[in-house]
Design a protein around this motif. Sequence first.
Motif, short mmCIF file in Angstrom:
data_model
loop_
_atom_site.label_atom_id
_atom_site.label_comp_id
_atom_site.label_asym_id
_atom_site.label_seq_id
_atom_site.Cartn_x
_atom_site.Cartn_y
_atom_site.Cartn_z
N VAL A 37 16.73 -35.15 7.63
CA VAL A 37 15.60 -34.35 8.00
C VAL A 37 14.42 -35.34 8.21
CG1 VAL A 37 14.09 -32.56 7.05
CG2 VAL A 37 16.60 -32.28 6.84
N ASP A 38 14.26 -36.05 7.19
CA ASP A 38 13.17 -37.22 7.15
C ASP A 38 13.10 -38.02 8.33
OD1 ASP A 38 10.89 -36.95 5.59
OD2 ASP A 38 11.65 -38.78 4.27
N GLU A 39 14.27 -38.57 8.67
CA GLU A 39 14.41 -39.62 9.58
C GLU A 39 14.30 -38.80 11.23
OE1 GLU A 39 14.90 -43.33 10.65
OE2 GLU A 39 14.97 -42.53 8.76
N ARG A 40 14.49 -37.76 11.38
CA ARG A 40 14.26 -37.04 12.54
C ARG A 40 12.90 -36.76 12.92
NH1 ARG A 40 18.98 -32.42 13.69
NH2 ARG A 40 20.59 -33.68 13.20
N ALA A 41 12.09 -36.74 11.74
CA ALA A 41 10.84 -36.41 11.83
C ALA A 41 10.08 -37.65 12.19
CB ALA A 41 10.07 -35.79 10.48
N PHE A 42 10.52 -38.56 11.52
CA PHE A 42 9.99 -40.25 11.85
C PHE A 42 10.38 -40.68 13.05
CE2 PHE A 42 11.05 -44.90 11.23
CZ PHE A 42 9.78 -45.06 10.76
N VAL A 43 11.59 -40.31 13.87
CA VAL A 43 11.92 -40.78 15.19
C VAL A 43 11.12 -39.91 16.19
CG1 VAL A 43 13.90 -40.89 16.69
CG2 VAL A 43 14.11 -41.54 14.38
N GLN A 237 24.48 -32.06 11.97
CA GLN A 237 25.54 -33.07 12.47
C GLN A 237 25.17 -33.43 13.85
OE1 GLN A 237 27.69 -34.13 10.57
NE2 GLN A 237 26.85 -33.11 8.73
N ASN A 238 24.30 -32.64 14.42
CA ASN A 238 23.90 -33.15 15.75
C ASN A 238 22.68 -34.12 15.88
OD1 ASN A 238 25.58 -30.96 16.64
ND2 ASN A 238 23.68 -29.47 16.66
N HIS A 239 23.35 -35.14 15.72
CA HIS A 239 22.31 -36.49 15.47
C HIS A 239 21.28 -36.53 16.71
CE1 HIS A 239 24.35 -37.85 12.00
NE2 HIS A 239 25.55 -37.65 12.70
N GLY A 240 20.20 -36.72 16.50
CA GLY A 240 19.03 -36.91 17.67
C GLY A 240 18.64 -35.69 18.26
N SER A 241 18.70 -34.79 17.72
CA SER A 241 18.58 -33.38 18.30
C SER A 241 17.40 -32.81 17.58
CB SER A 241 19.66 -32.26 18.00
OG SER A 241 19.92 -31.98 16.80
N HIS A 242 16.32 -31.97 17.99
CA HIS A 242 15.19 -31.36 17.73
C HIS A 242 14.31 -32.29 17.18
CE1 HIS A 242 17.26 -27.67 18.62
NE2 HIS A 242 18.35 -28.04 17.68
N LEU A 243 14.14 -33.61 17.74
CA LEU A 243 13.23 -34.51 17.17
C LEU A 243 11.57 -34.14 17.09
CD1 LEU A 243 14.65 -37.96 18.74
CD2 LEU A 243 15.18 -36.56 16.37
N GLN A 244 11.11 -33.56 18.25
CA GLN A 244 9.88 -32.99 18.32
C GLN A 244 9.66 -31.82 17.21
OE1 GLN A 244 7.14 -34.26 19.97
NE2 GLN A 244 8.77 -35.86 20.09
#
Length: 273
Positions: A37-43, A237-244
């Motif tokens: 969760v944290d990493e997707r916000a970061f990316v 589990q969907n890595h890289g999705s919904h980053l924005q």
Amino acid sequence: MAARRGVWSFAIAAVVLAAAFVATYVFFVRTYVGQIVDERAFVGASSQHDLVYRLTGMVLGNVPTVAIGGGVLLTLVIGLVTRRFRHLLVALATGGIAVIAAELAKHVFLERAATGATDLLGNSFPSGHATVAAAAAFAIFVVCPPRWRPLAAVLGGAFAVLTGVLLVIQQWHRPSDVVAAFMLVAACGCIGGIALLLWRVPEAVPPARTLPALWWIAGASAVASGIAFVIIFITVQNHGSHLQIAYAGGGAAILAVGSALAAAGNALFRRIS
């Protein structure tokens, strides 16, 4: 009797904040789902326009100077001009303790778990820059007379929140690092409030104004952040999705916590002269 109730209010708030700090660390730094969760916000924050990225770097480079230099100077000026020497001592001591505690926590006591969610294993929790910004805002808030504290809470909270969001955009910190820094400073601030009450600082007459608008901002931001969290959680589990979405949710979380703590701090200190 009123002073005793005030001490208990600060003590309970400090315990709640400490528990929230630990819970944030355990979930976002020690678990796979929390790190995702944290990493997707970061990316997601990394997709900002190059101009925004450059501007945030320029601003953040000056945060320590503005917060420490300008914050301490303004705190000293207000404290000395108003002859609020007990408030001045508590403000400087509280800010210093919060900054030291953040550095010890990040570099000595806390570690980032290797869960496989990311290859970035260096611990950045809590954010030192966000701690400095929030500590400076709190110090100025404490030395201000009661009638000026609501304004100091709003402006200081805005400065801390802006710093926190820019830290994420600049890829210096994850949202949980910033939120934890705010919690740490707030917990130390509660200890400072207890110190003022035990030092028998007079009661404010009339009390400072409350800040209902900040509570509304905090609530709306918390809802937005919660929706983003649910979306990321169910697609973990969907890595890289919904980053924005994750990035927007992280920014909303920073705004929610910063606004709520500014409003709560103003409420706790509103009867202290």
